[in-house]
Write a protein that holds these residues in place. Structure first.
Motif, mmCIF file in Angstrom:
data_model
loop_
_atom_site.group_PDB
_atom_site.id
_atom_site.type_symbol
_atom_site.label_atom_id
_atom_site.label_comp_id
_atom_site.label_asym_id
_atom_site.label_seq_id
_atom_site.Cartn_x
_atom_site.Cartn_y
_atom_site.Cartn_z
ATOM 1 N N THR A 25 43.049 31.362 34.995
ATOM 2 C CA THR A 25 41.325 30.518 36.101
ATOM 3 C C THR A 25 41.502 29.597 36.601
ATOM 4 O O THR A 25 41.457 28.740 35.048
ATOM 5 C CB THR A 25 40.308 31.015 34.234
ATOM 6 N N THR A 63 39.540 27.566 45.485
ATOM 7 C CA THR A 63 37.782 27.285 45.006
ATOM 8 C C THR A 63 36.756 26.296 45.356
ATOM 9 O O THR A 63 37.429 25.174 45.769
ATOM 10 C CB THR A 63 37.284 26.762 43.865
ATOM 11 N N SER A 97 39.032 26.232 37.821
ATOM 12 C CA SER A 97 37.854 25.816 37.718
ATOM 13 C C SER A 97 37.780 24.466 38.236
ATOM 14 O O SER A 97 38.453 23.962 37.994
ATOM 15 C CB SER A 97 37.575 25.526 35.573
ATOM 16 N N GLY A 116 31.673 27.214 43.917
ATOM 17 C CA GLY A 116 32.282 27.657 43.010
ATOM 18 C C GLY A 116 32.995 29.379 43.263
ATOM 19 O O GLY A 116 33.687 30.008 42.219
ATOM 20 N N THR A 149 35.324 31.716 44.567
ATOM 21 C CA THR A 149 37.422 31.836 43.225
ATOM 22 C C THR A 149 37.788 32.920 44.296
ATOM 23 O O THR A 149 37.503 33.681 44.334
ATOM 24 C CB THR A 149 37.259 31.575 41.865
#
Length: 120
Positions: A67, A50, A69, A54, A56
């Protein structure tokens, strides 16, 4: 500057696990953050990454299941892993491009690795 990874463990196939990685030290800025993994006998491979904005990207093998983050304020990156398979078994490493105070440039730092074992 250090990266501390945590959250690995043993999980059954189909289960979930969340990895976390925290950066600490004299940090001016963090650019890209990523998770890699290395299974026995294999090369280290990119799992997910990432940017600081933000954006990805994921390895094809984990798309739709993992996922990534990040929390820029806390200087952390996480990897939520779901629908785990035996082939996800590996040591997972976090990596971050960090501008250390006084250094004048970004350079890559690696965490120590955390073992994820998926039993079938």
């Amino acid at each position: 500057v250090q990266l501390q990874a945590s959250g690995g463990g043993l999980v059954q196939a189909g289960g979930s696990l969340r990895l976390s990685c925290a950066a600490s030290g004299s940090i001016f800025s963090i650019n890209a953050m990523a998770w890699y993994r290395q299974a026995p006998g294999n090369q280290r491979e990119l799992v997910a990454a990432t940017t600081s904005d933000g954006i990805t990207k994921y390895a094809d093998s984990v798309k739709g299941r993992f996922t990534i983050s990040r929390d820029n304020a806390k200087k952390t990156v996480a990897l939520q892993m779901s629908s785990l398979k035996a082939e996800d078994t590996a040591v997972y490493y976090c990596k971050a491009a960090i501008w250390r105070l006084g250094s004048g440039a970004f350079r890559d730092y690696w965490g120590q690795g955390t073992l994820v074992t998926v039993s079938s």
